[in-house]
Enzyme design. Structure first.
Site, PDB file in Angstrom:
ATOM      1  N   LYS A  25       0.831  -1.211   0.000  1.00 39.85           N
ATOM      2  CA  LYS A  25       0.000   0.000   0.000  1.00 39.85           C
ATOM      3  C   LYS A  25       0.864   1.260   0.000  1.00 39.85           C
ATOM      4  O   LYS A  25       2.064   1.197   0.296  1.00 39.85           O
ATOM      5  CB  LYS A  25      -0.899  -0.025   1.247  1.00 39.85           C
ATOM      6  CG  LYS A  25      -1.909  -1.172   1.273  1.00 39.85           C
ATOM      7  CD  LYS A  25      -2.798  -1.068   2.509  1.00 39.85           C
ATOM      8  CE  LYS A  25      -3.876  -2.133   2.525  1.00 39.85           C
ATOM      9  NZ  LYS A  25      -4.837  -1.936   3.639  1.00 39.85           N
ATOM     10  N   TYR A  65     -12.718  -3.051  -2.720  1.00 33.96           N
ATOM     11  CA  TYR A  65     -13.242  -2.871  -1.361  1.00 33.96           C
ATOM     12  C   TYR A  65     -14.774  -2.781  -1.372  1.00 33.96           C
ATOM     13  O   TYR A  65     -15.363  -2.028  -0.593  1.00 33.96           O
ATOM     14  CB  TYR A  65     -12.616  -1.638  -0.704  1.00 33.96           C
ATOM     15  CG  TYR A  65     -11.165  -1.863  -0.273  1.00 33.96           C
ATOM     16  CD1 TYR A  65     -10.788  -3.002   0.440  1.00 33.96           C
ATOM     17  CD2 TYR A  65     -10.174  -0.921  -0.554  1.00 33.96           C
ATOM     18  CE1 TYR A  65      -9.476  -3.217   0.846  1.00 33.96           C
ATOM     19  CE2 TYR A  65      -8.854  -1.120  -0.141  1.00 33.96           C
ATOM     20  CZ  TYR A  65      -8.517  -2.269   0.551  1.00 33.96           C
ATOM     21  OH  TYR A  65      -7.210  -2.473   0.967  1.00 33.96           O
ATOM     22  N   PHE A  73     -15.685   4.931   6.872  1.00 27.38           N
ATOM     23  CA  PHE A  73     -14.266   5.183   6.633  1.00 27.38           C
ATOM     24  C   PHE A  73     -13.860   4.956   5.178  1.00 27.38           C
ATOM     25  O   PHE A  73     -12.691   5.154   4.835  1.00 27.38           O
ATOM     26  CB  PHE A  73     -13.398   4.331   7.569  1.00 27.38           C
ATOM     27  CG  PHE A  73     -13.583   2.843   7.420  1.00 27.38           C
ATOM     28  CD1 PHE A  73     -12.925   2.145   6.416  1.00 27.38           C
ATOM     29  CD2 PHE A  73     -14.415   2.142   8.291  1.00 27.38           C
ATOM     30  CE1 PHE A  73     -13.090   0.774   6.274  1.00 27.38           C
ATOM     31  CE2 PHE A  73     -14.590   0.770   8.154  1.00 27.38           C
ATOM     32  CZ  PHE A  73     -13.915   0.083   7.136  1.00 27.38           C
ATOM     33  N   ARG A 101      -1.441 -14.318   4.725  1.00 30.31           N
ATOM     34  CA  ARG A 101      -2.314 -13.645   5.715  1.00 30.31           C
ATOM     35  C   ARG A 101      -1.661 -13.670   7.097  1.00 30.31           C
ATOM     36  O   ARG A 101      -1.684 -12.689   7.834  1.00 30.31           O
ATOM     37  CB  ARG A 101      -3.688 -14.330   5.806  1.00 30.31           C
ATOM     38  CG  ARG A 101      -4.650 -13.979   4.719  1.00 30.31           C
ATOM     39  CD  ARG A 101      -5.148 -12.567   4.746  1.00 30.31           C
ATOM     40  NE  ARG A 101      -6.195 -12.308   5.733  1.00 30.31           N
ATOM     41  CZ  ARG A 101      -6.941 -11.203   5.753  1.00 30.31           C
ATOM     42  NH1 ARG A 101      -6.767 -10.252   4.847  1.00 30.31           N
ATOM     43  NH2 ARG A 101      -7.848 -11.027   6.674  1.00 30.31           N
ATOM     44  N   THR A 107      -5.708  -6.826  10.912  1.00 29.21           N
ATOM     45  CA  THR A 107      -5.859  -5.526  10.235  1.00 29.21           C
ATOM     46  C   THR A 107      -5.220  -4.371  10.994  1.00 29.21           C
ATOM     47  O   THR A 107      -4.511  -3.547  10.410  1.00 29.21           O
ATOM     48  CB  THR A 107      -7.376  -5.246  10.035  1.00 29.21           C
ATOM     49  OG1 THR A 107      -7.957  -6.369   9.376  1.00 29.21           O
ATOM     50  CG2 THR A 107      -7.587  -3.991   9.203  1.00 29.21           C
ATOM     51  N   ARG A 118       2.485  -6.187   9.693  1.00 27.28           N
ATOM     52  CA  ARG A 118       1.781  -5.070  10.326  1.00 27.28           C
ATOM     53  C   ARG A 118       2.303  -4.826  11.742  1.00 27.28           C
ATOM     54  O   ARG A 118       2.432  -3.687  12.179  1.00 27.28           O
ATOM     55  CB  ARG A 118       0.273  -5.336  10.308  1.00 27.28           C
ATOM     56  CG  ARG A 118      -0.323  -5.175   8.899  1.00 27.28           C
ATOM     57  CD  ARG A 118      -1.652  -5.855   8.752  1.00 27.28           C
ATOM     58  NE  ARG A 118      -2.319  -5.505   7.497  1.00 27.28           N
ATOM     59  CZ  ARG A 118      -3.428  -6.071   7.069  1.00 27.28           C
ATOM     60  NH1 ARG A 118      -4.018  -7.025   7.783  1.00 27.28           N
ATOM     61  NH2 ARG A 118      -3.969  -5.714   5.918  1.00 27.28           N
ATOM     62  N   ASN A 128      -1.864   0.216   6.995  1.00 26.66           N
ATOM     63  CA  ASN A 128      -1.334  -1.044   7.534  1.00 26.66           C
ATOM     64  C   ASN A 128      -0.468  -1.820   6.535  1.00 26.66           C
ATOM     65  O   ASN A 128      -0.387  -3.043   6.560  1.00 26.66           O
ATOM     66  CB  ASN A 128      -2.471  -1.902   8.099  1.00 26.66           C
ATOM     67  CG  ASN A 128      -3.557  -2.149   7.087  1.00 26.66           C
ATOM     68  OD1 ASN A 128      -3.420  -1.787   5.922  1.00 26.66           O
ATOM     69  ND2 ASN A 128      -4.642  -2.772   7.508  1.00 26.66           N
ATOM     70  N   HIS A 131      -2.053  -5.260   1.678  1.00 28.80           N
ATOM     71  CA  HIS A 131      -3.294  -6.010   1.510  1.00 28.80           C
ATOM     72  C   HIS A 131      -2.905  -7.443   1.176  1.00 28.80           C
ATOM     73  O   HIS A 131      -1.940  -7.663   0.442  1.00 28.80           O
ATOM     74  CB  HIS A 131      -4.136  -5.451   0.349  1.00 28.80           C
ATOM     75  CG  HIS A 131      -5.206  -6.415  -0.086  1.00 28.80           C
ATOM     76  ND1 HIS A 131      -6.419  -6.505   0.573  1.00 28.80           N
ATOM     77  CD2 HIS A 131      -5.223  -7.379  -1.054  1.00 28.80           C
ATOM     78  CE1 HIS A 131      -7.136  -7.472   0.017  1.00 28.80           C
ATOM     79  NE2 HIS A 131      -6.427  -8.021  -0.979  1.00 28.80           N
TER      80      HIS A 131
END
Ligand code: UDP
Ligand code: MG
Length: 171
Positions: A25, A65, A73, A101, A107, A118, A128, A131
């Site tokens: 990100k 998303y 948000f 993951r 998250t 993270r 964070n 993805h």
């Protein structure tokens, strides 16, 4: 002296190689952590099957998303994802979806354990760093969203026989 013998006898008989989508990100790109985060995936033994830098459009974000577009948000999430280019990765390995993951962590970076991406680089529920696809079915959909078929490259990495044990992987 210990000598590694040729391991051409290896049998790859379990068809459990998976590909998963990762986005580095803007919180990763802007903090100049691309190399550091990419290095973690490489060191783990995941194969980089696709990689490209891209500026995300409104359309792709609303699709990606879709489960969050009605959340309050969403506008700030969309802005954070468009603040700079992202790096899209297609990573391959046995159980890659679940492995990646787990490497990302939960998250909220403040709740993520040290040792996760993270948990090591994020103090935020939004900024964070990565993805990662959350299921094999979503991984397939998300890989198609971000990569054309000819952008996913099928090559073998030379250390493959030392990443998996005999019979663990099928390429
Ligand atoms: N997000 C946010 N606020 C929230 C929850 C999520 O900004 O309260 C952002 C965050 O960047 C997260 C993304 O929305 O990574 C997608 O949310 P999801 O629940 O799918 O989390 P993930 O799968 O990324 O852990
Ligand atoms: Mg998600």
């Amino acid at each position: 002296m210990f000598v590694y013998l040729s391991r051409h006898y290896l049998t790859y008989n379990i068809n459990n190689m998976e590909k998963t989508l990762v986005l580095l990100k803007p919180s990763c790109v802007q903090r100049q952590l691309i190399g550091e985060v990419l290095n973690r995936f490489e060191r783990r033994g995941l194969r980089i099957a696709g990689m490209k830098m891209m500026q995300l459009s409104d359309e792709i974000l609303r699709e990606h998303y879709a489960h969050l577009v009605n959340r309050p948000f969403f506008p700030s999430l969309a802005a954070s994802m468009q603040a700079s280019p992202v790096v899209a990765l297609a990573l391959e390995g046995v159980d890659a979806v679940q492995v990646v993951r787990a490497m990302a962590g939960p998250t909220n970076g403040r709740e993520a354990a040290p040792g996760t991406i993270r948990g090591d680089y994020s103090m935020s529920n939004q900024q964070n760093i990565v993805h990662a696809s959350d299921s094999t079915s979503n991984a397939e959909i998300e890989l198609k969203r971000f990569f054309r078929d000819d952008e996913i490259l099928d090559y073998t990495i030379g250390t493959f026989a030392f990443i998996y044990g005999d019979g663990e992987a099928n390429r």
